[in-house]
Design an enzyme around this catalytic site. Sequence first.
Site, PDB file in Angstrom:
ATOM      1  CB  SER A 676      25.304   6.364  65.663  1.00  0.00           C
ATOM      2  OG  SER A 676      25.800   6.844  66.742  1.00  0.00           O
ATOM      3  CE  LYS A 719      23.197   5.206  69.846  1.00  0.00           C
ATOM      4  NZ  LYS A 719      23.714   5.056  68.344  1.00  0.00           N
TER       5      LYS A 719
END
Length: 807
Positions: A676, A719
């Site tokens: 990611s 996140k």
Amino acid sequence: MASVSRADVYASRYPLLILQSAVLFPGNAVTLAIGRAEAFRAVELARQQQAALVVVVFADGRSGDQLVHQVGTLARVAEAQPQAGQRLQVRLEGLRRVRLLAVDMAGAAPQARVEQLLPNVTPAAFAAVERVRALAGELQRQLGLPDGETLRVLETTDDPDRFADLLATQLVRDLPYRQRLLELVDPLERLEQLAGLIERELARWRPVVEPPTAAGPVPSRPSAEPAALLDEANEAREEAERLRRRLAECGAPPAVVERIEQEIDRLARMPQSAAEATVARTYIETVLSIPWAVETPETVELARARAILERDHFGLEQVKERLLDYLAVRALTGEQSGSGTVLCLVGPPGVGKTSLARSIAEALGRRFVTVSLGGIRDEAEIRGHRRTYLGSYPGRIVEALRRAGTRNPVILLDELDKLATDYRGDPAAALLEVLDPEQNRHFVDHYLDVPLDLSRVLFIATANSLAPLPRPLRDRLEAIVIEGYTEDEKREIGRRHLLPRQLALHGLPERALELTDTAWHELIRGYTREAGVRELERQLAALCRKVAREMVERGLNANEGLPRRRVTPAVMRRYLGPAPYQELGVFPEPQVGVAYGLGATLLGGTLVPVEVLAMPGRGHLEVTGQAGEVLQESARAALSWVRAHAGHFGLAPDFAERMDLHVHLPEGALPKDGPSAGLALVVALVSALTGRPVRSDLAVTGEITLRGRVLPVGGLRQKVLAAQRAGLRGLLAPARNQAEVASLPATVTRRFTVHWVETVEQALELLLLAPPEQSSSGLLSPSSEGGVKAGKRSRSTEASRDANSQR
């Protein structure tokens, strides 16, 4: 008398267990019910020290004067199970004879210093074994003692010491006589005593022929029972009748009843002191203790269930809705087993998985038991041990049913992902039958060896991650993901649940402690780093301890009313010390070569800055900061994309051959991995190569392909929370993650902007600003001055102004 050899005279101390009515011989086992406090403490001390204990008998059979025989048995605690009424059922296995040298009754538990007594085996003892073996065989044919299985063991045993102790255990019931045999260390003396005993009993029971009469010879019968051998017929019959009554009342299926009837008949034919009798008795008691027909009525009221969930948990709205959906289906179908659906609550530690399962049980009106699976390596822990093994016992599923006392409890399979596999089998595979509604109707535990219906049990599992689970096991689970709490949710949980509970546990008044909003903010950010609230509760407990100490030092108690302690950040730092956690801060101004990536861990989301430096060299790419293999592959893919589009950014075609690139991920002590960070790597590389600053108010996450596409990532909620915690205003995320925005709390989305991107170019337009001034770095091609089109530069300039105006 033959001489006695004693060896290993040493001052070793062992816990001392004093019995009143049982003599344990070495090499044999006995199951006892212990109720006296000093005996209970002796067993617990032996278990804590993982050591043996000395078993002796009171000298006169009474415990008043504490006089004990000086010869006893060193034994091992094979099993200990708590019983009702402050009693403990203990299985002891005799090891060897010992003589007491000193006894200490003053400590927490009785202890003794002993010496071992080793037998002196002579050739005459081996000859005596053959003689006594023949006598025992005749005794068995005449009286049925010892039992056939014991006789088979005696036929294969040649050790005189072991032979004599085993036969004495089976034949001699008189307690003083057993103690005298125990004190005979020489096996030849014991064998001679046993031979004489058997001969006398055979002579008493052997028919005596009288003169014939008209009716024929009439054999005389003995006028009395044997003196040394206990006639256990009445006792065995009474025990068998008691067990049959319990069997008739337990409601077991016909197949189970038939099997246990056979075991009861077999037990009735055994001597009560036989080792096999103890095994059979324990097995029968275990089967009868299972709630075959006891069932708790289930009630499903959605309003009550919602009230319970709201009372016990703040936030987790989507999780609560899913659980209410599940309960609604049960209400409509009248389903008692939950077949086809095994809920698995997946999330980081401390987010409330166990308490949610407990709330479901309360809403259904069912009993709740927990089976901890962490660290289990042996398949027998699930399916039980076969009775052929020493110390065998049922599996944890059967034990959970026994604890629940009903056949339809809610069983929580806790820490499902912590199962391990080794040579003893795969416990995860054993759970397949337990969780499969088509198979668990006839689940067979190895110890019980009879079918057990688990279809009415409601199984709920918890796990931190589903990745370690085998695919067949995952297919039987319906995962409900709990990703963690926002700061606002943590604050409310702390105020409503955690702080009142800790105040009560520490004996403080209900409103003895008050935290200001800024104190809650600092406590959550600076003293905890987690997705759940477990560490938050520990810190609140530390605050309560400080206040409790102040009360005691001032001579106050809870009834006298302690003035409310108002906790500010300064007071908190004085109580708890400096904050152990500091967020990795962001630069106040846009930086060249720095992009803010994000990561997701079991402790929640975290900010992962990506720093890139470009320097003259020979085309070497170095990645530091404990980057994993996948992250290093993402760095190479990002560099390849930049090289393929070098002309678009005004870079010389051969720039990669004339320079080195160093990619660093700060907080190098923490390992980092995953794809990611790919988009953040591209942004930082382009910024470092072109000199264009990166906006410092936006984070970025996304996996990239060599074609410049941005692929979705996991853990978006965590996140987003990490970016907000770091003080950022927004986030660039893959457009394919857009459906997950519904999982974000409204309190977060109101103050936070998520920009959805599909390509790398879109991300660069949003993040890269115009360079502060044009300078010749040697990396641009001679024909390009700025390296970007005017239109894109103007949009970047506008973005820079927007970012500066927001700041």
